[in-house]
Design an enzyme around this catalytic site. Structure first.
Site, short mmCIF file in Angstrom:
data_model
loop_
_atom_site.label_atom_id
_atom_site.label_comp_id
_atom_site.label_asym_id
_atom_site.label_seq_id
_atom_site.Cartn_x
_atom_site.Cartn_y
_atom_site.Cartn_z
CB SER A 17 -0.95 0.02 1.20
OG SER A 17 -0.25 0.14 2.41
CE LYS A 71 -3.04 2.45 4.06
NZ LYS A 71 -2.42 1.22 4.61
#
Length: 202
Positions: A120, A157
């Site tokens: 990701s 993230k």
């Protein structure tokens, strides 16, 4: 020397910081406050364990009776692999092993290593299998890459703060941005990524 436990390493770091910054070791009460425990008895037990491992000497009848020994070298950063849902990151059960890293390798000091699972954050240069060097923190600035716990799961993230909302942004268009309203769902920042180690090439 046997590897130090996570708690012992935390206490040893606390002693080192006090000696470096104040010029003298902390009291047992100061150590307890620094590591967030209420019982000084537990701290005494850990100090005795550190003495048995040869990294400190305890001086009886002295309030600051702790002396760092030459063998108190850095035991290395704990490497955390697969993270179990709902568990704190830095528990002994989560640590695979300890890794020695030279402090000059990264601009900011890391507290632990986290093994990346997934792609990701690919476009930020972070891929599956990499080791992230993470500095423990409970707060972060917008734009920093963070390790966060959300719904009992840990993810990496880029944090973006906008008004009352926090956005967890992937660095891969195949993944979706996660919008979080901290008033409705807890967002627990576990640390800030300060470095990446590539464990394989090709």
């Amino acid at each position: 020397m046997k590897p130090l436990t996570v708690r012992q390493r935390e206490i040893l770091d606390c002693i080192r910081r006090s000696v470096e910054n104040e010029g003298f070791p902390p009291t047992i009460a100061e150590i307890a406050r620094a590591i967030g425990v209420s019982s000084p008895h537990g701290v005494r037990e850990q100090l005795r364990a550190l003495e048995r491992k040869g990294v400190i000497e305890l001086i009886p009848s002295a309030s600051r009776g702790i002396r760092l020994l030459a063998r108190a070298e850095e035991p290395g950063l704990p490497l955390i692999g697969k993270v179990a849902a709902g568990r704190p990151l830095l528990t002994e059960a989560q640590v695979e092993r300890y890794c020695q890293l030279g402090p000059e390798l990264f601009e900011h000091k890391g507290d632990y290593l986290l093994r990346v699972q997934g792609m990701s954050m690919r476009d930020a240069g972070i891929i599956d299998g990499d080791l992230l060097v993470v500095q423990q923190a409970q707060e972060a600035r917008s734009g920093q890459i963070v390790v966060v716990r959300l719904h009992d799961e840990v993810t990496v993230k880029r944090l973006r703060l906008e008004g009352a909302l926090a956005y967890l942004e992937p660095a891969n268009p195949e993944f979706s941005v996660i919008a979080v309203d901290p008033e409705r769902q807890p967002l627990c920042i576990e640390g800030i990524v300060v470095g990446v180690i590539r464990t394989r090439v090709g």
